[in-house]
Design a protein around this motif. Sequence first.
Motif, PDB file in Angstrom:
ATOM      1  N   ASN A  86       0.815  -1.205   0.000  1.00  0.00           N
ATOM      2  CA  ASN A  86       0.000   0.000   0.000  1.00  0.00           C
ATOM      3  C   ASN A  86       0.850   1.257   0.000  1.00  0.00           C
ATOM      4  O   ASN A  86       0.407   2.317  -0.479  1.00  0.00           O
ATOM      5  N   GLU A  88       3.393   1.718  -1.815  1.00  0.00           N
ATOM      6  CA  GLU A  88       3.614   2.000  -3.238  1.00  0.00           C
ATOM      7  C   GLU A  88       2.405   2.732  -3.819  1.00  0.00           C
ATOM      8  O   GLU A  88       2.546   3.641  -4.643  1.00  0.00           O
ATOM      9  N   LYS A  89       1.198   2.347  -3.372  1.00  0.00           N
ATOM     10  CA  LYS A  89      -0.014   3.048  -3.814  1.00  0.00           C
ATOM     11  C   LYS A  89      -0.048   4.474  -3.276  1.00  0.00           C
ATOM     12  O   LYS A  89      -0.525   5.387  -3.948  1.00  0.00           O
ATOM     13  N   LYS A  91       2.566   6.393  -2.759  1.00  0.00           N
ATOM     14  CA  LYS A  91       3.460   7.178  -3.611  1.00  0.00           C
ATOM     15  C   LYS A  91       2.787   7.528  -4.940  1.00  0.00           C
ATOM     16  O   LYS A  91       2.949   8.637  -5.459  1.00  0.00           O
ATOM     17  N   GLU A  92       2.041   6.563  -5.468  1.00  0.00           N
ATOM     18  CA  GLU A  92       1.354   6.814  -6.749  1.00  0.00           C
ATOM     19  C   GLU A  92       0.278   7.871  -6.577  1.00  0.00           C
ATOM     20  O   GLU A  92       0.128   8.770  -7.417  1.00  0.00           O
ATOM     21  N   LEU A  93      -0.479   7.812  -5.470  1.00  0.00           N
ATOM     22  CA  LEU A  93      -1.524   8.807  -5.208  1.00  0.00           C
ATOM     23  C   LEU A  93      -0.928  10.198  -5.024  1.00  0.00           C
ATOM     24  O   LEU A  93      -1.424  11.184  -5.584  1.00  0.00           O
ATOM     25  N   SER A  95       1.703  11.373  -6.279  1.00  0.00           N
ATOM     26  CA  SER A  95       2.267  11.888  -7.529  1.00  0.00           C
ATOM     27  C   SER A  95       1.259  12.693  -8.336  1.00  0.00           C
ATOM     28  O   SER A  95       1.633  13.424  -9.258  1.00  0.00           O
ATOM     29  N   HIS A  96      -0.035  12.564  -8.005  1.00  0.00           N
ATOM     30  CA  HIS A  96      -1.077  13.283  -8.740  1.00  0.00           C
ATOM     31  C   HIS A  96      -1.235  14.728  -8.274  1.00  0.00           C
ATOM     32  O   HIS A  96      -2.018  15.474  -8.851  1.00  0.00           O
ATOM     33  N   LYS A 102       0.535  18.410  -1.387  1.00  0.00           N
ATOM     34  CA  LYS A 102       0.427  16.964  -1.196  1.00  0.00           C
ATOM     35  C   LYS A 102      -0.664  16.610  -0.178  1.00  0.00           C
ATOM     36  O   LYS A 102      -1.255  15.535  -0.248  1.00  0.00           O
TER      37      LYS A 102
END
Length: 262
Positions: A86, A88-89, A91-93, A95-96, A102
């Motif tokens: 999670n 990793e998820k 970090k992906e979230l 990045s948006h 943030k």
Amino acid sequence: MEGCHSGSVDAAYYYYYYYYYCYSAGVAQQKSASPALPGSRLHSGFGMLKIRRREDLSRSYSTATFAHVNTPDNNPDLKWDFTPANMEKVKELLSHYPKNYKQSAVIPLLDLAQQQQGGWLPVQAMNRVGRYHLLVCGTTPCMLRGSREIEDALLKHLNVARNEVTKDGLFSVGEVECMGSCVNAPMIVVADYSNGVEGYSYNYYEDLTTERVVELVEELRQGKKPKWGTQHPERINCGPAGGNTTLLTEPRAPACRDLDAC
């Protein structure tokens, strides 16, 4: 004020609002309230009718409880973090969102935490702030008066990044938008959780300097309660430092209006 209720709302208590209108003659009154029951207490003026009911009523309204109650698996002393997958998820979230916003990802991150917990959010997943959460105003008037320097002084003194908690769990630093103290800029808000839910306070500290904000931190660390409001030695509330320089006499009436005729 007697009759006001804070904290959790027990199903054994009911509040009925009533409105009380007094006209100039003082005799015409209009009330809208539920009928008084035995043990009720009606407050004069605009207030609430508090009605005490039997203590053994069924507590079937889960949404009526506003204060958190600690349990062995749901309390702020427990450690909580995302699983490696999670994370990793996360970090992906993140990045948006732009670098300086943030924190706007808070809703999808809480949703992810809820999924990880199997459909509910424990308090330890949300309480990721210090006992004293220091919020620096980032709106234009405070920025012009040095709020970025105030934030930098806090982060350097506490050796943390923004939204990071100190190792002792005492402090965290974040940003807040306009709190209506522009005339006394720059300012910070201290969300004080040191006395738990019942003793929670939310205090403004205004007219700050980089030196004074560090002093505030150390006073809080020692368990002191610094005087809130302006920190300027010559200012009273939001008045000019050193006293008024204008409006020193009673204002004159407008020349175009006969006030005595009103």
